[in-house]
Design a protein around this motif. Structure first.
Motif, PDB file in Angstrom:
ATOM      1  N   ARG A 140       4.802   0.459   4.450  1.00 39.19           N
ATOM      2  CA  ARG A 140       5.630   0.479   3.231  1.00 39.19           C
ATOM      3  C   ARG A 140       5.511   1.825   2.521  1.00 39.19           C
ATOM      4  N   GLN A 141       4.313   2.392   2.528  1.00 33.18           N
ATOM      5  CA  GLN A 141       4.143   3.688   1.902  1.00 33.18           C
ATOM      6  C   GLN A 141       4.935   4.767   2.634  1.00 33.18           C
ATOM      7  N   ARG A 147       0.602  -2.027   4.336  1.00 30.77           N
ATOM      8  CA  ARG A 147       0.774  -1.133   3.191  1.00 30.77           C
ATOM      9  C   ARG A 147       1.088   0.287   3.667  1.00 30.77           C
ATOM     10  N   ASP A 196       3.216  -9.337  -5.477  1.00 32.79           N
ATOM     11  CA  ASP A 196       1.797  -9.175  -5.160  1.00 32.79           C
ATOM     12  C   ASP A 196       1.056  -9.529  -6.435  1.00 32.79           C
ATOM     13  N   ASP A 199      -3.767  -3.943   4.649  1.00 30.79           N
ATOM     14  CA  ASP A 199      -3.731  -2.490   4.484  1.00 30.79           C
ATOM     15  C   ASP A 199      -2.840  -1.814   5.508  1.00 30.79           C
ATOM     16  N   ARG A 241       0.623   0.189  -4.058  1.00 30.30           N
ATOM     17  CA  ARG A 241      -0.751  -0.311  -4.000  1.00 30.30           C
ATOM     18  C   ARG A 241      -0.837  -1.655  -3.301  1.00 30.30           C
ATOM     19  N   SER A 242       0.292  -2.335  -3.103  1.00 26.99           N
ATOM     20  CA  SER A 242       0.293  -3.730  -2.676  1.00 26.99           C
ATOM     21  C   SER A 242      -0.378  -3.937  -1.322  1.00 26.99           C
ATOM     22  N   ARG A 243      -1.460  -4.674  -1.349  1.00 26.31           N
ATOM     23  CA  ARG A 243      -2.179  -5.028  -0.124  1.00 26.31           C
ATOM     24  C   ARG A 243      -2.030  -6.518   0.188  1.00 26.31           C
TER      25      ARG A 243
END
Length: 483
Positions: free
Chosen positions: A240-241, A237, A190, A234, A215-217
């Motif tokens: 992934r979170q 994201r 990213d 988002d 944080r990767s969007r």
């Protein structure tokens, strides 16, 4: 830990959504162990508090909390914990910024936990202000009070407690547990956050790299000689979170329980980043910690709110809830058990299929009266239908059967995978005589499935394409990369 200033205003977000749930469960798991070491009471007493009792949903008063509760989890950035050279210090004028919004439901008796994530671009009415905006603007606009009211009023969800996590401590917490392993099956990057994974494999992320990852969007992966962008931004994201949550919890619990020094470090870092509402007592926290001391992180149920992508009149990109798909998920957080045959768990559309005056509205009123949620009322495309028909989506047959049992005159059941306005649709026929106050025995007959659909009056934008299942998660479904 610096105290919150009087009249704290939560500033507009800097694009990030970090793992506050990690902090919450680490605190609970480690408190359970720390309780046996005799110093947990002093640790709990140091937790920072904020007064929110006037807007929270009442919860049981018994120490330790025995009944299911909903805890609103909000992640914020605080300047107090940031390095002056940190990119997050750019364009800041003090205060807090918030971006992560999740609802955690804990059932202490069943030792069960569920987590619902709200996308930052979710378009809603903010509390009772009449203003429509993205959900992440509630905090800077009106503080935690307005955010709680927004979730309660838009989703009919109880919010019993509030936990705010400062992610300036995030890197430290990941470092205390000696990093988190992620199974990257492809190179990934990213360029906006600085994430760079050059080779596939089981990669242990330290605090700084973990921050880049969660944080990767604008996530990309390398495949067939080129970089491929994840289109879901988002929403990806969030997935992934949620995967990171499970892996982090397993790592934190293992490291904390087995090593008292690590345990103390985890508790200290986590507590330095947590603020709770004034109604969540030390006895509540300790009681929850003990009940969840043996909680298996793999059993945490993770739910993204089903949404579809839309835009405002000025072209701003937003997302809206897909009510039909969101209802069964939201019901879980409302404490409604769909399998128990409760009308409150069934959302439906009512169509007047006879042409008789006001039949649609009176039928809807009767169904609401016995507990069903009626999403819309309209007229069928044809009138003089001989039989009342209850159509339903493939996974909504139990609800359709329950609705049919309340219809006087009986009804025919038809599966219809093309329904869009609700999971169940009632079209009245000439045999319809009203709505019963009590359900009849399950004697409804079923007709062959059909794919035809009828449009209800006032139907909203087509929601056939949703985003609830999108998102690139490295190594998803792979167990061979990280043993």
């Amino acid at each position: 830990m610096a105290p919150l200033p009087d009249g704290v205003k939560l500033r507009r977000t800097w694009p990030q959504r970090l793992l506050l749930t990690l902090n919450v469960f680490v605190v609970l798991g480690c408190f359970a162990t720390a309780a046996g070491l005799g110093y947990v009471e002093s640790k709990v007493g140091s937790v920072q508090r904020i007064s929110l009792g006037s807007v929270l949903t009442s919860s049981p008063d018994s120490p330790g909390i025995a009944d299911p509760i909903n805890i609103l989890l909000v992640g914020v950035d605080s300047e107090a914990g940031l390095d002056p050279e940190d990119p997050r210090m750019q364009d800041r004028d003090g205060g807090l910024r918030s971006d992560t919004i999740m609802l955690l439901r804990l059932d202490p008796e069943q030792t069960k936990a569920m987590l619902l994530s709200f996308p930052r671009d979710l378009w809603l009415t903010l509390g009772d202000t009449g203003t429509r905006a993205k959900i992440n603007s509630a905090l800077p606009f009106g503080g935690p009070d307005l955010l709680i009211e927004t979730i309660q009023s838009n989703f009919d969800l109880p919010v019993n407690h509030y936990v705010q996590v400062d992610f300036a401590q995030f890197e430290q917490l990941v470092n205390v547990i000696d990093g988190v392993e992620i199974p990257f099956d492809k190179p990934a990057r990213d360029e906006w956050t600085g994430l760079q994974i050059d080779e596939p494999g089981c990669i242990r992320l330290d605090g700084a790299r973990a921050l880049d990852y969660v944080r990767s969007r604008y996530f990309e992966y390398y495949e067939d000689g080129e970089w491929v962008a994840d289109p879901s931004a988002d929403l990806s994201r969030i997935r992934r979170q949620q995967d990171f949550i499970r892996r982090s919890l397993e790592r934190a619990v293992e490291k904390g329980v087995r090593n008292p020094w690590t345990l103390n470090g985890i508790v200290n870092v986590a507590l330095d980043s947590v603020t709770v509402d004034d109604k969540l007592t030390p006895q509540d926290i300790i009681g929850l910690a003990r009940r969840f001391s043996s909680f298996d992180p793999a059993s945490l149920e993770l739910y993204p709110l089903p949404v579809y992508v839309d835009a405002t009149t000025d072209g701003t990109s937003i997302v809206r809830p897909v009510e039909r798909e969101a209802k069964p998920i939201l019901d879980r957080f409302r404490g409604i058990d769909a399998s128990a045959g409760s009308p409150e768990a069934v959302q439906l559309t009512v169509l007047n299929g006879t042409g008789r005056p006001n039949e649609g509205s009176t039928t809807a009123e009767g169904l609401r009266g016995v507990g069903f949620e009626v999403a819309s009322v309209g007229d069928a495309e044809t009138v003089d239908n001989a039989e009342t028909v209850v159509r339903y989506l493939p996974d909504a047959r139990p609800g359709a059967e329950l609705v049919a049992r309340y219809l006087l005159g009986g009804a025919v059941l038809e599966e219809d995978p093309e329904l869009t306005s609700a999971a169940v649709e009632v079209t009245t026929g000439l045999d319809f005589t009203g709505v019963s106050g009590e359900p009849a025995p399950a004697t409804t007959t079923s007709a062959p499935a059909t794919t035809s659909s009828t449009t209800a009056e006032g139907e909203v934008t087509d929601e056939a394409t949703t985003t609830s299942g999108l998102g690139v998660v490295p190594g998803e479904g792979r167990t061979d990369i990280c043993p």
